[in-house]
Design a protein around this motif. Structure first.
Motif, PDB file in Angstrom:
ATOM      1  N   ARG A 246       3.837 -46.444 -17.655  1.00  0.00           N
ATOM      2  CA  ARG A 246       4.380 -45.600 -18.719  1.00  0.00           C
ATOM      3  C   ARG A 246       4.320 -44.140 -18.277  1.00  0.00           C
ATOM      4  NH1 ARG A 246       0.782 -46.633 -22.734  1.00  0.00           N
ATOM      5  NH2 ARG A 246      -0.388 -44.744 -22.276  1.00  0.00           N
ATOM      6  N   PRO A 247       5.476 -43.489 -18.143  1.00  0.00           N
ATOM      7  CA  PRO A 247       5.462 -42.073 -17.784  1.00  0.00           C
ATOM      8  C   PRO A 247       4.792 -41.228 -18.872  1.00  0.00           C
ATOM      9  CG  PRO A 247       7.643 -43.014 -17.430  1.00  0.00           C
ATOM     10  CD  PRO A 247       6.844 -44.028 -18.206  1.00  0.00           C
ATOM     11  N   GLU A 248       3.949 -40.319 -18.433  1.00  0.00           N
ATOM     12  CA  GLU A 248       3.278 -39.350 -19.296  1.00  0.00           C
ATOM     13  C   GLU A 248       3.448 -37.980 -18.657  1.00  0.00           C
ATOM     14  OE1 GLU A 248      -0.370 -42.201 -20.927  1.00  0.00           O
ATOM     15  OE2 GLU A 248      -0.815 -40.712 -19.391  1.00  0.00           O
ATOM     16  N   PRO A 249       3.174 -36.913 -19.372  1.00  0.00           N
ATOM     17  CA  PRO A 249       3.294 -35.593 -18.748  1.00  0.00           C
ATOM     18  C   PRO A 249       2.427 -35.486 -17.490  1.00  0.00           C
ATOM     19  CG  PRO A 249       3.091 -35.375 -21.120  1.00  0.00           C
ATOM     20  CD  PRO A 249       2.826 -36.823 -20.795  1.00  0.00           C
ATOM     21  N   GLY A 250       3.061 -35.302 -16.349  1.00  0.00           N
ATOM     22  CA  GLY A 250       2.352 -35.100 -15.085  1.00  0.00           C
ATOM     23  C   GLY A 250       1.813 -36.336 -14.401  1.00  0.00           C
ATOM     24  N   CYS A 251       1.914 -37.495 -15.042  1.00  0.00           N
ATOM     25  CA  CYS A 251       1.361 -38.695 -14.406  1.00  0.00           C
ATOM     26  C   CYS A 251       2.084 -39.953 -14.880  1.00  0.00           C
ATOM     27  CB  CYS A 251      -0.139 -38.812 -14.658  1.00  0.00           C
ATOM     28  SG  CYS A 251      -0.574 -39.177 -16.359  1.00  0.00           S
ATOM     29  N   LEU A 252       1.787 -41.042 -14.202  1.00  0.00           N
ATOM     30  CA  LEU A 252       2.295 -42.351 -14.586  1.00  0.00           C
ATOM     31  C   LEU A 252       1.092 -43.203 -14.970  1.00  0.00           C
ATOM     32  CD1 LEU A 252       4.962 -43.984 -14.719  1.00  0.00           C
ATOM     33  CD2 LEU A 252       4.447 -44.802 -12.418  1.00  0.00           C
TER      34      LEU A 252
ATOM     35  N   MET B 230       5.107 -45.509  -5.708  1.00  0.00           N
ATOM     36  CA  MET B 230       6.525 -45.203  -5.453  1.00  0.00           C
ATOM     37  C   MET B 230       7.242 -44.846  -6.751  1.00  0.00           C
ATOM     38  SD  MET B 230       7.787 -47.797  -2.410  1.00  0.00           S
ATOM     39  CE  MET B 230       7.533 -49.267  -3.379  1.00  0.00           C
ATOM     40  N   ALA B 231       6.952 -45.575  -7.822  1.00  0.00           N
ATOM     41  CA  ALA B 231       7.580 -45.297  -9.116  1.00  0.00           C
ATOM     42  C   ALA B 231       7.209 -43.906  -9.615  1.00  0.00           C
ATOM     43  CB  ALA B 231       7.183 -46.367 -10.141  1.00  0.00           C
ATOM     44  N   ALA B 232       5.951 -43.516  -9.417  1.00  0.00           N
ATOM     45  CA  ALA B 232       5.518 -42.176  -9.828  1.00  0.00           C
ATOM     46  C   ALA B 232       6.255 -41.109  -9.020  1.00  0.00           C
ATOM     47  CB  ALA B 232       4.005 -42.034  -9.658  1.00  0.00           C
ATOM     48  N   LYS B 233       6.312 -41.299  -7.719  1.00  0.00           N
ATOM     49  CA  LYS B 233       6.976 -40.317  -6.856  1.00  0.00           C
ATOM     50  C   LYS B 233       8.463 -40.202  -7.188  1.00  0.00           C
ATOM     51  CE  LYS B 233       3.658 -40.706  -3.107  1.00  0.00           C
ATOM     52  NZ  LYS B 233       3.407 -41.128  -1.717  1.00  0.00           N
ATOM     53  N   GLU B 234       9.118 -41.324  -7.479  1.00  0.00           N
ATOM     54  CA  GLU B 234      10.535 -41.298  -7.857  1.00  0.00           C
ATOM     55  C   GLU B 234      10.758 -40.452  -9.106  1.00  0.00           C
ATOM     56  OE1 GLU B 234      11.584 -45.407  -8.369  1.00  0.00           O
ATOM     57  OE2 GLU B 234      11.605 -45.781  -6.204  1.00  0.00           O
TER      58      GLU B 234
ATOM     59  N   VAL C 189      -4.449 -38.817  -7.330  1.00  0.00           N
ATOM     60  CA  VAL C 189      -3.490 -37.753  -7.059  1.00  0.00           C
ATOM     61  C   VAL C 189      -2.595 -38.204  -5.907  1.00  0.00           C
ATOM     62  CG1 VAL C 189      -3.230 -35.348  -6.333  1.00  0.00           C
ATOM     63  CG2 VAL C 189      -5.069 -36.001  -7.891  1.00  0.00           C
ATOM     64  N   LEU C 190      -1.293 -37.998  -6.086  1.00  0.00           N
ATOM     65  CA  LEU C 190      -0.309 -38.425  -5.093  1.00  0.00           C
ATOM     66  C   LEU C 190       0.334 -37.212  -4.435  1.00  0.00           C
ATOM     67  CD1 LEU C 190       1.473 -41.064  -7.342  1.00  0.00           C
ATOM     68  CD2 LEU C 190      -0.368 -41.484  -5.692  1.00  0.00           C
TER      69      LEU C 190
END
Length: 157
Positions: A70-76, A102-106, A154-155
């Protein structure tokens, strides 16, 4: 083994529910309050994939694992990460984690966030080995003690 996004063609809700319940069963009687997994139904899982991004790990046609993002402000947010008991220790969780990264980076999100119960110290160790660090201690509503911890990874974008 392959990781597949849950989409409109997915129909194995009862199997997915059993996978989650069996992988979370070791928590029963150990954590308080009980896991929210116990309140899931096939229908609520289907609804969850409308609001969140679901993935399953498959080997041939066997469901080995799953996660919901679930996308959240600044993070997944990484939730309901589950690996079938018979598949644990085979790298399923790590493979799901790679897909989450990968989903977060996208989405240009610089961190993964998860929550794990305070009693489940073995989970804390696994997540720490995967690069997560504890960022907060929190309580469920109605509890005057810490019931879960938040961890982040952290990514590099």
């Amino acid at each position: 083994m392959k990781i597949v996004r849950i989409d409109g063609n997915f129909h194995r809700w009862s199997e997915l529910l059993q996978l989650i319940l069996s992988s979370f069963a070791h928590m029963n009687g150990r954590i308080n309050p009980p896991s929210s997994a116990l309140s899931l139904t096939s229908q609520s899982l289907a609804e969850k994939t409308v609001r969140e991004i679901g993935y399953v790990a498959l080997e041939d046609e066997d469901l080995l694992g799953c996660m919901f993002l679930r996308p959240e402000p600044g993070c997944l947010y990484l939730g309901k990460l589950a690996v079938a008991p018979e598949a644990q220790g085979r790298g399923v969780g790590k493979l799901l984690l790679q897909v989450a990264e990968m989903a977060a980076k996208e989405r240009l999100l610089s961190a993964l966030r998860l929550e794990t119960r305070i009693e489940l110290t073995e989970n804390h160790s696994v997540f720490a080995a995967w690069g997560f660090a504890k960022t907060a201690e929190k309580s469920h509503p109605g509890f005057d003690r810490i019931t879960y911890i938040e961890m982040r990874k952290v990514l590099a974008l």
